[in-house]
Design a protein around this motif. Structure first.
Motif, short mmCIF file in Angstrom:
data_model
loop_
_atom_site.label_atom_id
_atom_site.label_comp_id
_atom_site.label_asym_id
_atom_site.label_seq_id
_atom_site.Cartn_x
_atom_site.Cartn_y
_atom_site.Cartn_z
N LEU A 191 4.37 4.95 -1.34
CA LEU A 191 5.10 4.58 -2.53
C LEU A 191 4.29 5.65 -3.25
N VAL A 192 4.65 6.13 -4.09
CA VAL A 192 4.30 7.47 -4.72
C VAL A 192 4.85 7.41 -6.18
N VAL A 193 4.25 7.63 -7.14
CA VAL A 193 4.06 7.25 -8.16
C VAL A 193 4.84 8.46 -8.93
N ARG A 194 5.21 8.81 -9.68
CA ARG A 194 6.63 9.37 -9.88
C ARG A 194 5.76 10.61 -11.14
N THR A 195 6.16 11.67 -11.00
CA THR A 195 4.72 12.83 -11.81
C THR A 195 5.18 13.03 -13.32
N GLU A 196 5.66 12.12 -13.38
CA GLU A 196 5.93 11.66 -15.55
C GLU A 196 5.21 10.13 -15.28
N GLY A 197 4.96 9.61 -14.13
CA GLY A 197 4.55 8.31 -14.24
C GLY A 197 5.26 6.97 -14.59
N LYS A 198 6.52 7.24 -14.86
CA LYS A 198 7.24 5.81 -14.67
C LYS A 198 7.28 5.68 -13.74
N GLY A 199 7.31 4.86 -13.18
CA GLY A 199 7.86 4.40 -11.91
C GLY A 199 7.78 4.62 -10.64
N ILE A 200 8.16 4.27 -9.56
CA ILE A 200 7.36 4.48 -8.19
C ILE A 200 8.74 4.86 -6.88
N ASP A 201 8.40 5.96 -6.77
CA ASP A 201 9.25 6.32 -5.48
C ASP A 201 9.00 5.68 -3.67
N ILE A 202 9.90 5.87 -3.43
CA ILE A 202 10.36 5.68 -1.95
C ILE A 202 10.05 6.70 -0.81
N VAL A 203 8.82 6.72 -0.09
CA VAL A 203 9.07 8.15 0.88
C VAL A 203 8.77 7.24 2.34
N ILE A 204 9.86 7.45 3.43
CA ILE A 204 10.05 7.15 4.48
C ILE A 204 9.88 7.91 5.63
N ASN A 205 9.10 7.72 6.70
CA ASN A 205 9.29 8.69 8.17
C ASN A 205 10.35 7.98 8.56
N ARG A 206 10.93 8.57 9.29
CA ARG A 206 11.77 7.88 10.11
C ARG A 206 11.62 8.09 11.80
N ARG A 207 10.81 8.93 11.40
CA ARG A 207 10.01 8.87 13.01
C ARG A 207 9.07 8.14 13.88
N ALA A 208 8.76 7.94 12.65
CA ALA A 208 7.58 6.40 12.97
C ALA A 208 8.49 5.39 13.02
N ALA A 209 9.41 5.43 11.96
CA ALA A 209 9.81 4.03 12.24
C ALA A 209 11.10 3.90 13.40
N ARG A 210 11.09 4.66 13.69
CA ARG A 210 12.25 4.80 15.18
C ARG A 210 11.35 4.02 16.56
N GLU A 211 10.71 4.88 16.64
CA GLU A 211 9.54 4.88 16.84
C GLU A 211 8.87 3.64 17.64
N ARG A 212 9.00 2.22 16.75
CA ARG A 212 8.43 0.99 15.90
C ARG A 212 9.98 0.39 16.38
N GLY A 213 10.31 0.90 16.65
CA GLY A 213 11.68 0.28 16.47
C GLY A 213 12.22 -0.58 15.23
N VAL A 214 12.15 0.35 14.20
CA VAL A 214 12.60 -0.12 12.48
C VAL A 214 14.12 0.32 12.09
N THR A 215 14.45 -0.35 11.72
CA THR A 215 15.64 0.61 11.16
C THR A 215 15.60 0.21 9.58
N PHE A 216 16.16 1.30 8.75
CA PHE A 216 15.86 0.96 7.06
C PHE A 216 17.07 0.48 6.34
N SER A 217 17.76 -0.51 5.82
CA SER A 217 18.52 -0.29 5.18
C SER A 217 19.24 0.80 4.97
N ALA A 218 20.99 0.84 4.91
CA ALA A 218 21.37 2.26 3.41
C ALA A 218 20.82 2.33 2.58
#
Length: 182
Positions: free
Chosen positions: A144-171
């Protein structure tokens, strides 16, 4: 596999925005609003994850490893209902105690130990989340990353880490998030 339709996603995002408007309408410091937003995103995240144990569970256990500043916001949301399931919060000081957790939020106090913690947590089929800068690139699943302008949160997903643990995120979530492959 549970699917989230676009109308459901729109409804969740609208509800999240209403909740955020209520949080921002209160006379609280900006840091408190940021922490409340992160906590709400953390509680809504399971709605957009396809992982067999997480999908079938009637309740979810969210563990916070270390300290993060989210404690007050998480306490307010504890026992909340997400997709018909309750979410309980447990606070941990040792990663070895995280075996029963469905999701693990790694607090900012754990930054110095991150290189040692991530391999430990990667052996379990848990969703790992943090607001530590570089968490997803280091091998964590969701950052969870605070946006550079400080208004809101961005989400960053590591797809390899998720795949290795059998986790899939919705489209829908993947379209909103930035993705990395560590």
């Amino acid at each position: 596999m549970r699917r989230t339709c676009p109308r459901t996603l729109a409804g969740l995002l609208a509800g999240l925005l209403c909740g955020l408007a209520a949080v921002q309408a209160q006379p609280v410091p900006q840091a408190a609003s940021e922490q409340a937003l992160k906590a709400v995103l953390l509680f809504k995240l399971p709605l957009f994850i396809y992982e067999p144990p997480l999908e079938r569970a009637e309740s979810l256990l969210l563990c916070q490893l270390g300290r993060s500043g989210l404690e007050d916001a998480l306490a307010q949301l504890q026992r909340s209902i997400a997709d018909g399931r309750t979410i309980s919060v447990r606070y941990l000081d040792d990663a070895a105690l995280a075996a029963s957790c469905d999701m693990v939020f790694v607090g900012s106090s754990e930054r110095p130990r991150l290189d040692a913690l991530l391999p430990l947590l990667a052996t379990r089929p848990q969703v790992t989340v943090s607001d530590i800068e570089g968490f997803a690139r280091a091998g964590g699943m969701v950052e969870l990353v605070v946006r550079t302008e400080g208004k809101g949160i961005d989400i960053v997903i590591n797809r390899r880490a998720a795949r290795e643990r059998g986790v899939t995120f919705s489209a829908q979530l993947l379209r909103l998030a930035r993705t990395v492959e560590d």
